[in-house]
Design an enzyme around this catalytic site. Structure first.
Site: not given
Length: 460
Positions: A9, A73, A140, A155, A170, A363, A380, A386, A440
């Protein structure tokens, strides 16, 4: 093929959850409550399973697509009405049919198999799955006669003082003779306070016809929990987490603090692994033997091999091979592969990249869309550039290369085997094998110029 059938259910909205998501699709330990119930049902090897859908039916069907038949349902007119929707699929079949709610994630396959064995051995037309509750208020009650036979379900609102003292409740799960179930459903009506078709009314119909109704008592009350709100959802999560962690401990895994460890149901962990507090393992994660996950580690849908150490780091959808060390405070993002004996240290982020055997990035580094060879040292502060705002570009570094600290590699770039990338460089071109790449400005010292700046003692 068995002559067992199942009706799940799953049509309700779950108003008390206060959620746009159908109640049965809320998750416990990484999968939906509906999937937990379906797994338990599968243990009884049903020839057919019919899931009753209603509220946002397409979402519910998507979860069990290919695993169940479905019946709609369109109006929620009670549990009896919901079961009626399964008649086209099941009516006329010989055997027994389980009816179970999709919001009972703690039920186990073992208990459902025990229910079937009890039902068949006692030749019942209906068997109610019950539990002994310390506090039965709201449930119940199962009322038996002096011989222990089930007479009715009362119930809470209808119970007298004596019936309110009964602790057998129940659970809302039943096993029926399939043919008699659908015959009896034709005789129930909506003559009740709720104006609904109650499934429990078929129990009274069977008793009035002199047919045998039994009750099988669960060994573990927790299995009876139906989740109707977020409080019950948290309770189910806690119970399931305890089950999962205890299963792993029985199988040889050490938990430093199991009450503060969160592991999804499909996670696999090898023997002798050590799981510290506040570790979260989600999805289809696999942890190898003797691997250590320290406090605060989070892993989702990743495979970590044996003898790894992961320290307070995040790993997602990646593969970590044997002997790898990660962290603390590293982030391994989807699509990454760290090969045997790699070391990834603190504040390193790896995304969609492969690091070859023995490579070290200790690092403060970002490696994205990169293929790094074996035995490479990544200094590091290394950054792979990218992304240009639209496209991602690849960096390739050969075996035994040395990447100096504070290097910026603007992809696409290939760095050859045994090459050296000078510290502080901005690299925009390929570096051949055995070469040194320097990108550099040359240092120039200007004597005496520092005296012109406010920091200098002469300016104070």
């Amino acid at each position: 093929m068995s002559n067992n059938y199942a009706i799940i259910l799953a049509a309700g909205k779950g108003t008390r959850m206060k959620s746009d998501l159908p109640k049965v699709l809320h998750k416990v330990a990484g999968i939906t409550m509906l999937e937990h119930v379906k797994r338990a049902v599968d243990a009884m090897e049903p020839a057919k399973t019919v899931t009753i859908v209603g509220h946002k039916a397409e979402l519910v069907q998507a979860v069990l697509e290919g695993q169940s038949e479905f019946a709609l349902q369109s109006e929620q007119l009670g549990t009896g009405h919901a079961v009626m929707m399964a008649e086209p699929a099941l009516a006329g079949l010989e055997g027994q049919t389980l009816v179970i709610a999709g919001d009972t994630p703690l039920i186990t396959g073992e208990s459902l198999k025990n229910l079937i064995n009890f039902h068949v051995s006692h030749k019942n037309v209906a068997t109610i799955l019950t539990a002994q509750a310390d506090n039965p208020f709201g449930y119940g009650r199962i009322i038996r006669n002096a011989d222990g036979e089930v007479q009715k379900i009362v119930e809470q609102k209808d119970a007298n003082d004596f019936e309110k003292q009964v602790k057998e409740i129940n659970t809302g799960t039943y096993l029926f003779d399939n043919k008699r179930l659908f015959e009896a459903l034709k005789d129930i009506n909506t003559d009740n306070a709720q104006g609904e078709y109650y499934l429990t009314d078929v129990i009274s119909i069977f008793r009035q016809a002199g047919e045998k109704v039994g009750a099988y008592v669960l060994r573990d009350f927790d299995e009876s929990l139906g989740v109707n709100d977020r409080v019950a959802l948290a309770t189910a999560e806690a119970v399931m987490r305890k089950r999962i962690n205890e299963k792993h401990m029985v199988n040889g895994v050490t938990f430093i603090n199991p009450d503060a460890t969160y592991i999804d149901i499909d996670v696999e962990i090898g023997a002798e692994a050590v799981i510290e507090a506040n570790v979260v393992l989600k999805g289809q994660t696999v942890i190898g033997e003797r691997t250590v996950l320290t406090n605060g580690t989070r892993v989702r849908d990743a495979k970590i091999a044996a003898d790894a150490v992961i320290s307070n780091s995040d790993i997602e959808e990646s593969v970590i091979e044997e002997g790898v060390t990660v962290g603390p405070y590293a982030h391994i993002r989807p699509g990454s592969l760290l090969k045997k004996d790699v070391h990834v240290g603190n504040f390193v982020e790896i995304k969609a990249s492969t690091l070859g055997q023995g490579t070290k990035s200790g690092h403060l580094t970002y490696l994205g869309n990169a293929t790094i060879g074996n035995n490479v040292n990544v200094g590091a502060g290394t950054i792979t550039v990218n992304y240009d705002g639209k496209n991602k570009f690849k960096t390739t570094v050969g075996d035994n290369a040395f990447v100096g600290s504070n290097s910026t590699i603007i992809a696409p770039v290939t760095i050859g085997d045994n090459a050296l990338l000078a510290a502080g460089s901005v690299i925009t071109k390929d570096i051949p094998e055995d070469a040194i790449g320097i990108g550099r400005g040359r240092q120039e010292n200007k004597e005496g110029y520092a005296t012109r700046f406010p920091f200098h003692p002469s300016q104070k």
